[in-house]
Design a protein around this motif. Sequence first.
Motif, PDB file in Angstrom:
ATOM      1  N   TYR A 105       0.953  -1.038  -0.068  1.00  0.00           N
ATOM      2  CA  TYR A 105      -0.097  -0.005   0.099  1.00  0.00           C
ATOM      3  C   TYR A 105       0.741   1.220   0.063  1.00  0.00           C
ATOM      4  O   TYR A 105       1.559   1.543   0.997  1.00  0.00           O
ATOM      5  CB  TYR A 105      -0.875  -0.018   1.006  1.00  0.00           C
ATOM      6  N   ILE A 106       1.003   2.006  -1.265  1.00  0.00           N
ATOM      7  CA  ILE A 106       1.934   2.894  -1.242  1.00  0.00           C
ATOM      8  C   ILE A 106       1.389   4.169  -2.136  1.00  0.00           C
ATOM      9  O   ILE A 106       0.492   3.889  -3.176  1.00  0.00           O
ATOM     10  CB  ILE A 106       3.308   2.432  -2.096  1.00  0.00           C
ATOM     11  N   GLY A 107       1.558   5.407  -2.041  1.00  0.00           N
ATOM     12  CA  GLY A 107       1.191   6.504  -2.670  1.00  0.00           C
ATOM     13  C   GLY A 107       2.345   6.941  -3.539  1.00  0.00           C
ATOM     14  O   GLY A 107       3.529   7.413  -2.884  1.00  0.00           O
ATOM     15  N   TRP A 108       2.406   6.947  -4.847  1.00  0.00           N
ATOM     16  CA  TRP A 108       3.560   7.297  -5.612  1.00  0.00           C
ATOM     17  C   TRP A 108       3.397   8.939  -5.988  1.00  0.00           C
ATOM     18  O   TRP A 108       2.359   8.950  -6.713  1.00  0.00           O
ATOM     19  CB  TRP A 108       3.730   6.370  -6.711  1.00  0.00           C
ATOM     20  N   ASP A 109       4.424   9.406  -6.210  1.00  0.00           N
ATOM     21  CA  ASP A 109       4.315  10.770  -6.646  1.00  0.00           C
ATOM     22  C   ASP A 109       5.006  10.665  -8.062  1.00  0.00           C
ATOM     23  O   ASP A 109       6.403  10.245  -7.994  1.00  0.00           O
ATOM     24  CB  ASP A 109       5.201  11.684  -5.796  1.00  0.00           C
ATOM     25  N   ILE A 110       4.422  11.024  -9.057  1.00  0.00           N
ATOM     26  CA  ILE A 110       4.879  10.679 -10.419  1.00  0.00           C
ATOM     27  C   ILE A 110       4.969  12.051 -11.120  1.00  0.00           C
ATOM     28  O   ILE A 110       4.098  12.938 -11.033  1.00  0.00           O
ATOM     29  CB  ILE A 110       3.859   9.946 -11.240  1.00  0.00           C
ATOM     30  N   ALA A 111       6.163  12.241 -11.728  1.00  0.00           N
ATOM     31  CA  ALA A 111       6.188  13.396 -12.705  1.00  0.00           C
ATOM     32  C   ALA A 111       6.255  12.898 -14.220  1.00  0.00           C
ATOM     33  O   ALA A 111       6.528  11.849 -14.375  1.00  0.00           O
ATOM     34  CB  ALA A 111       7.494  14.145 -12.441  1.00  0.00           C
ATOM     35  N   ILE A 112       5.742  14.125 -15.048  1.00  0.00           N
ATOM     36  CA  ILE A 112       5.549  13.440 -16.543  1.00  0.00           C
ATOM     37  C   ILE A 112       6.446  14.518 -17.227  1.00  0.00           C
ATOM     38  O   ILE A 112       6.520  15.554 -17.139  1.00  0.00           O
ATOM     39  CB  ILE A 112       4.106  13.932 -17.145  1.00  0.00           C
ATOM     40  N   THR A 113       7.711  13.813 -17.827  1.00  0.00           N
ATOM     41  CA  THR A 113       8.702  14.587 -18.448  1.00  0.00           C
ATOM     42  C   THR A 113       8.064  14.132 -20.168  1.00  0.00           C
ATOM     43  O   THR A 113       7.660  13.433 -20.595  1.00  0.00           O
ATOM     44  CB  THR A 113       9.994  13.765 -18.256  1.00  0.00           C
ATOM     45  N   PRO A 114       8.873  14.803 -21.057  1.00  0.00           N
ATOM     46  CA  PRO A 114       8.703  14.817 -22.449  1.00  0.00           C
ATOM     47  C   PRO A 114       9.018  13.324 -22.787  1.00  0.00           C
ATOM     48  O   PRO A 114       8.468  12.818 -23.911  1.00  0.00           O
ATOM     49  CB  PRO A 114       9.822  15.744 -23.181  1.00  0.00           C
ATOM     50  N   GLU A 115       9.856  12.703 -22.233  1.00  0.00           N
ATOM     51  CA  GLU A 115      10.303  11.185 -22.515  1.00  0.00           C
ATOM     52  C   GLU A 115       9.373  10.169 -21.782  1.00  0.00           C
ATOM     53  O   GLU A 115       9.637   9.020 -22.222  1.00  0.00           O
ATOM     54  CB  GLU A 115      11.874  11.063 -21.966  1.00  0.00           C
ATOM     55  N   GLY A 116       8.696  10.713 -20.962  1.00  0.00           N
ATOM     56  CA  GLY A 116       7.807   9.530 -20.317  1.00  0.00           C
ATOM     57  C   GLY A 116       7.519   9.935 -18.709  1.00  0.00           C
ATOM     58  O   GLY A 116       8.470  10.653 -18.003  1.00  0.00           O
ATOM     59  N   PRO A 117       6.761   9.264 -17.813  1.00  0.00           N
ATOM     60  CA  PRO A 117       6.792   9.551 -16.579  1.00  0.00           C
ATOM     61  C   PRO A 117       7.825   8.900 -15.825  1.00  0.00           C
ATOM     62  O   PRO A 117       8.425   7.844 -16.261  1.00  0.00           O
ATOM     63  CB  PRO A 117       5.345   8.623 -16.157  1.00  0.00           C
ATOM     64  N   VAL A 118       8.088   9.614 -14.664  1.00  0.00           N
ATOM     65  CA  VAL A 118       9.109   9.015 -13.841  1.00  0.00           C
ATOM     66  C   VAL A 118       8.566   9.203 -12.289  1.00  0.00           C
ATOM     67  O   VAL A 118       7.661  10.000 -12.100  1.00  0.00           O
ATOM     68  CB  VAL A 118      10.348   9.726 -14.159  1.00  0.00           C
ATOM     69  N   VAL A 119       9.320   8.492 -11.363  1.00  0.00           N
ATOM     70  CA  VAL A 119       8.825   8.380  -9.930  1.00  0.00           C
ATOM     71  C   VAL A 119       9.501   9.615  -9.210  1.00  0.00           C
ATOM     72  O   VAL A 119      10.826   9.702  -9.397  1.00  0.00           O
ATOM     73  CB  VAL A 119       9.093   7.079  -9.209  1.00  0.00           C
ATOM     74  N   ILE A 120       8.991  10.271  -8.463  1.00  0.00           N
ATOM     75  CA  ILE A 120       9.635  11.344  -7.631  1.00  0.00           C
ATOM     76  C   ILE A 120      10.016  10.656  -6.042  1.00  0.00           C
ATOM     77  O   ILE A 120      10.924  10.608  -5.784  1.00  0.00           O
ATOM     78  CB  ILE A 120       8.781  12.646  -7.346  1.00  0.00           C
ATOM     79  N   GLU A 121       8.742  10.087  -5.711  1.00  0.00           N
ATOM     80  CA  GLU A 121       9.190   9.462  -4.407  1.00  0.00           C
ATOM     81  C   GLU A 121       7.783   8.507  -4.098  1.00  0.00           C
ATOM     82  O   GLU A 121       6.727   8.558  -4.767  1.00  0.00           O
ATOM     83  CB  GLU A 121       9.335  10.326  -3.038  1.00  0.00           C
ATOM     84  N   GLY A 122       7.994   7.778  -2.997  1.00  0.00           N
ATOM     85  CA  GLY A 122       6.932   6.654  -2.474  1.00  0.00           C
ATOM     86  C   GLY A 122       6.775   7.068  -1.152  1.00  0.00           C
ATOM     87  O   GLY A 122       7.749   7.337  -0.396  1.00  0.00           O
ATOM     88  N   ASN A 123       5.325   7.058  -0.866  1.00  0.00           N
ATOM     89  CA  ASN A 123       4.797   7.364   0.591  1.00  0.00           C
ATOM     90  C   ASN A 123       4.146   5.924   1.231  1.00  0.00           C
ATOM     91  O   ASN A 123       3.253   5.624   0.608  1.00  0.00           O
ATOM     92  CB  ASN A 123       4.035   8.380   0.666  1.00  0.00           C
ATOM     93  N   HIS A 124       4.903   5.459   2.317  1.00  0.00           N
ATOM     94  CA  HIS A 124       4.230   4.314   2.750  1.00  0.00           C
ATOM     95  C   HIS A 124       3.206   4.512   3.578  1.00  0.00           C
ATOM     96  O   HIS A 124       2.327   3.748   3.985  1.00  0.00           O
ATOM     97  CB  HIS A 124       5.359   3.736   3.520  1.00  0.00           C
TER      98      HIS A 124
END
Length: 340
Positions: free
Chosen positions: A293-312
């Motif tokens: 059970y995790i909340g993921w912070d995701i950024a969208i770059t021109p090349e595709g989505p990437v993860v910023i951090e995860g929140n347990h």
Amino acid sequence: MGAVNRLYRRARFFVRRVVNFDTDRVLQFARQSARLSKAPLWWVIADMAWCSVRYETTFENYSEWDFRILKARERKTYMTDPKSFHLSRRLNDDAQRAIFDDKLQFATRFGPELGREWIDLDQTDAAAFADFLSRHPRIIAKNPGGVGGNGITLVDSVDIDDPAAFRDRLLADRQTLVEQVLVQHPDMAKLYPGSVNSLRMVSYLDPDGEVHVLAGVLKIGNGGVIDNFSNGGMYTMLDERGRALHAASDEEGRPFAEHPATGTPITGFQVPLYDEVLELVDRLARRVPAFPYIGWDIAITPEGPVVIEGNHNSGVFQSKPSVSGIRRGLLPRYRAAMRF
């Protein structure tokens, strides 16, 4: 026995709230709710106390999701921060939480999905730091243990006259994780270019190996360099295709159908590359099975989505009824996925 345990847990939570009662903070949320419903302030405060026991709401939850105007059957449908916390403690392996609490450990574990270069200042000398600056026009320095956007410095590399002295300052402030600043997708930048506007994707990996997306959230900056609520940011909920369901709202409960700085429409905004976002979340959710059970912070770059951090211990995001017209929370979705 289960009902007794739930009642005990709720009573214990209420006692903790009373012991840690912050009068100014409570009055702030109560006044927001009173303005919405035109109810007397004393009645709102009494209702807030009742809801903290009956529905396990915090005072912030009560205000954020307009509990004052909801009927009892509607209130029952809302996931709350205490309920989410209990689920996190029950489902996630507390012994391994440093993977998510320590941003350096997270960067090491999820390196391929970060989409950005980073260094650990404790392991990087002045010359290597100067070389890092020469390759990245903007950097962000973070305290590896910081939460809620605290302990963050964003700077243009050209403004750093003395890299060695700047490195010493970051070390003194324990901002030892230094990253290149992500360039966001042009569509995301149209919303607000002053911060990286991110997604909070809350996922659950069930015992059968299926990944459930419990909530998709579009977070948008407004005046600050990050998109957090505490920095003036706002959020709106996404549908299954990544389209904003309704206007965004900020910590004060103000609605924004368009961004006040850019004029870009928020209602109906389509997050770019959303299919790739879902694929990324599926991969991330399987990376550490001990944390289903995790909340993921995701950024969208021109090349595709990437993860910023995860929140347990992910915060809870739901539609605000007075802004969206939606008077049903996400607790049924959580229950269906988690089978509780």
